[in-house]
Design a protein around this motif. Structure first.
Motif, PDB file in Angstrom:
ATOM      1  N   TRP A 148      -3.953  11.483  -6.001  1.00  0.00           N
ATOM      2  CA  TRP A 148      -3.468  10.156  -5.630  1.00  0.00           C
ATOM      3  C   TRP A 148      -3.757   9.132  -6.714  1.00  0.00           C
ATOM      4  O   TRP A 148      -2.890   8.332  -7.083  1.00  0.00           O
ATOM      5  CB  TRP A 148      -4.082   9.750  -4.293  1.00  0.00           C
ATOM      6  CG  TRP A 148      -3.643  10.686  -3.222  1.00  0.00           C
ATOM      7  CD1 TRP A 148      -4.161  11.926  -2.943  1.00  0.00           C
ATOM      8  CD2 TRP A 148      -2.548  10.503  -2.338  1.00  0.00           C
ATOM      9  NE1 TRP A 148      -3.452  12.517  -1.931  1.00  0.00           N
ATOM     10  CE2 TRP A 148      -2.472  11.666  -1.529  1.00  0.00           C
ATOM     11  CE3 TRP A 148      -1.648   9.473  -2.129  1.00  0.00           C
ATOM     12  CZ2 TRP A 148      -1.502  11.814  -0.547  1.00  0.00           C
ATOM     13  CZ3 TRP A 148      -0.687   9.610  -1.144  1.00  0.00           C
ATOM     14  CH2 TRP A 148      -0.609  10.769  -0.371  1.00  0.00           C
ATOM     15  N   SER A 149      -4.971   9.159  -7.245  1.00  0.00           N
ATOM     16  CA  SER A 149      -5.300   8.199  -8.306  1.00  0.00           C
ATOM     17  C   SER A 149      -4.487   8.484  -9.565  1.00  0.00           C
ATOM     18  O   SER A 149      -4.031   7.554 -10.245  1.00  0.00           O
ATOM     19  CB  SER A 149      -6.800   8.245  -8.616  1.00  0.00           C
ATOM     20  OG  SER A 149      -7.221   9.552  -8.978  1.00  0.00           O
ATOM     21  N   GLN A 192      -9.456   4.999   4.815  1.00  0.00           N
ATOM     22  CA  GLN A 192      -9.609   5.860   3.647  1.00  0.00           C
ATOM     23  C   GLN A 192      -8.287   6.491   3.220  1.00  0.00           C
ATOM     24  O   GLN A 192      -8.157   6.997   2.100  1.00  0.00           O
ATOM     25  CB  GLN A 192     -10.643   6.955   3.911  1.00  0.00           C
ATOM     26  CG  GLN A 192     -10.225   7.997   4.933  1.00  0.00           C
ATOM     27  CD  GLN A 192     -11.193   9.168   4.980  1.00  0.00           C
ATOM     28  OE1 GLN A 192     -12.127   9.277   4.173  1.00  0.00           O
ATOM     29  NE2 GLN A 192     -10.983  10.081   5.935  1.00  0.00           N
ATOM     30  N   VAL A 250       0.818  -1.207   0.000  1.00  0.00           N
ATOM     31  CA  VAL A 250       0.000   0.000   0.000  1.00  0.00           C
ATOM     32  C   VAL A 250       0.857   1.264   0.000  1.00  0.00           C
ATOM     33  O   VAL A 250       1.997   1.276   0.468  1.00  0.00           O
ATOM     34  CB  VAL A 250      -0.944   0.046   1.224  1.00  0.00           C
ATOM     35  CG1 VAL A 250      -2.011  -1.035   1.128  1.00  0.00           C
ATOM     36  CG2 VAL A 250      -0.165  -0.058   2.532  1.00  0.00           C
ATOM     37  N   CYS A 274      -1.718   8.032   2.374  1.00  0.00           N
ATOM     38  CA  CYS A 274      -1.962   9.473   2.435  1.00  0.00           C
ATOM     39  C   CYS A 274      -1.903   9.883   3.902  1.00  0.00           C
ATOM     40  O   CYS A 274      -2.718   9.429   4.707  1.00  0.00           O
ATOM     41  CB  CYS A 274      -3.325   9.806   1.845  1.00  0.00           C
ATOM     42  SG  CYS A 274      -3.808  11.536   2.109  1.00  0.00           S
ATOM     43  N   LEU A 309      -4.026   3.258   0.249  1.00  0.00           N
ATOM     44  CA  LEU A 309      -4.338   2.942  -1.140  1.00  0.00           C
ATOM     45  C   LEU A 309      -3.586   1.690  -1.593  1.00  0.00           C
ATOM     46  O   LEU A 309      -2.355   1.639  -1.486  1.00  0.00           O
ATOM     47  CB  LEU A 309      -3.947   4.116  -2.042  1.00  0.00           C
ATOM     48  CG  LEU A 309      -4.661   5.445  -1.798  1.00  0.00           C
ATOM     49  CD1 LEU A 309      -3.881   6.284  -0.794  1.00  0.00           C
ATOM     50  CD2 LEU A 309      -4.822   6.217  -3.092  1.00  0.00           C
TER      51      LEU A 309
END
Length: 350
Positions: free
Chosen positions: A299-300, A126, A81, A84, A129
């Motif tokens: 981030w994406s 949340q 992962v 954030c 990622l």
């Protein structure tokens, strides 16, 4: 477990610490594999000291999920992962408007709650990622600073074929150069007084290198742009001097983005200030790396561009050290013992 804890200015200690435990149902405990040293970490180490004495430090990191709370469904132990580190309250007016970067109660782990310079750390689900298989741990440690850079560029109206000047080629400046090329900039001008940083800028995609040691940056830039300037100028040096000089770089009607933090008063000479007024510049402040839906497109987009290879952060990485070497690394960086690009610390072997 062990961690780097900050007790005061230039007082960073490698110490044993109690491992975090699951408390909330959305908690995720991460075994930290790689953690990056940020420019803001260096400023706090050298100039400001800790928010909380003895706090476990660090906010740029990637790792492996160790454990998850009972409500977490998108992650499982063993998953690689990125993280954030930003904690937004979700309740204030800015959060309700979908602008978490302007949260009234914005915090980052490593400030008032334990951070990523540790064997293990903990975040809400949340904030965690999953990593595509094509992204290495070393690359993933730079997802957060990449998100910072692209957050600033999203504020601008940069279009394919445009031009960008980046003033200050530290880590955020280098990532801004890379993102400017991804946005389609036809010409990117890297400005720094350090020739080694300029060489990294070239590797990250800069088309022109400007060293202002002898001739002011704006004079060199104007010669290269037919006396026009650039569409977007980015201040990423965080210096009171460059925070004024940046206004001489954009074209008329151009844009300035401030990503650096000068940690000192900025005196703007009349020559530079009049550029704002006479050239009708648009000036943006860029803070943090998040947007809505949290943690945001920064981030994406970073994960997507890293996974395709369009965003290659590997040239930036110059050192990979053990976590135990962290205190000495900070001392060596601020005394400029040698040239340092991105420095990564490894709390766990992998």
């Amino acid at each position: 477990m062990h961690a780097l804890n900050l007790y005061g200015i230039e007082d960073l200690r490698y110490e044993p610490l109690t491992m975090p435990v699951l408390e909330a149902s959305d908690d995720v405990i991460i075994r930290v594999q790689i953690a990056g040293i940020c420019g803001s970490d260096l400023s706090r180490y050298r100039k400001l000291g800790p928010y909380v004495k003895g706090m476990t430090w660090g906010h740029e990191f990637a790792g492996i999920v160790e454990a998850v709370g009972k409500s977490v469904t998108h992650l499982a132990p063993g998953d690689p992962v990125a993280a954030c580190p930003t904690i937004a309250c979700g309740q204030c007016l800015s959060c309700q408007k979908g602008i978490p970067s302007q949260c009234d109660n914005l915090s980052v782990i490593g400030a008032r709650q334990p951070g990523g310079f540790a064997t293990f750390t903990k975040l809400p689900a949340q904030n965690v990622l999953p990593l595509p298989d094509s992204i290495s741990m070393e690359q993933a440690a730079l997802v957060e600073p990449s998100a910072v850079a692209v957050h600033g560029l999203y504020l601008t109206s940069l279009q394919p074929g445009g031009s960008v000047a980046v003033l200050g080629c530290g880590n955020i400046g280098l990532l801004s150069i890379a993102w400017a090329k991804i946005f389609g900039a036809a010409a990117v001008y890297a400005i720094d007084i350090d020739s080694k940083k300029l060489e990294l800028a070239r590797q990250m995609g800069a088309d022109y290198l400007i060293n202002p040691k002898e001739t002011p940056a704006h004079e060199q830039l104007l010669k290269l742009t037919d006396n026009q300037g650039v569409d977007v100028a980015i201040e990423s040096a965080g210096s009171p001097v460059t925070s004024a000089q940046v206004f001489a770089l954009p074209r008329k009607g151009g844009e300035v983005v401030f990503m650096g933090i000068p940690y000192g008063d900025v005196a703007v000479e009349r020559f530079y200030f009049e550029k704002i007024v006479r050239n009708e510049l648009k000036v943006f402040g860029s803070w943090n790396a998040v947007s809505a839906p949290f943690p945001g497109r920064e981030w994406s987009a970073t994960l997507q561009k890293m996974s395709t290879g369009e965003l290659d952060v590997r040239p930036m990485i110059t050192h990979k050290l053990s976590l135990q070497e962290g205190p000495q690394a900070f001392s060596d960086i601020i005394t400029q013992k040698e040239f340092y690009g991105k420095v990564l610390l490894c709390p766990n072997k992998f």
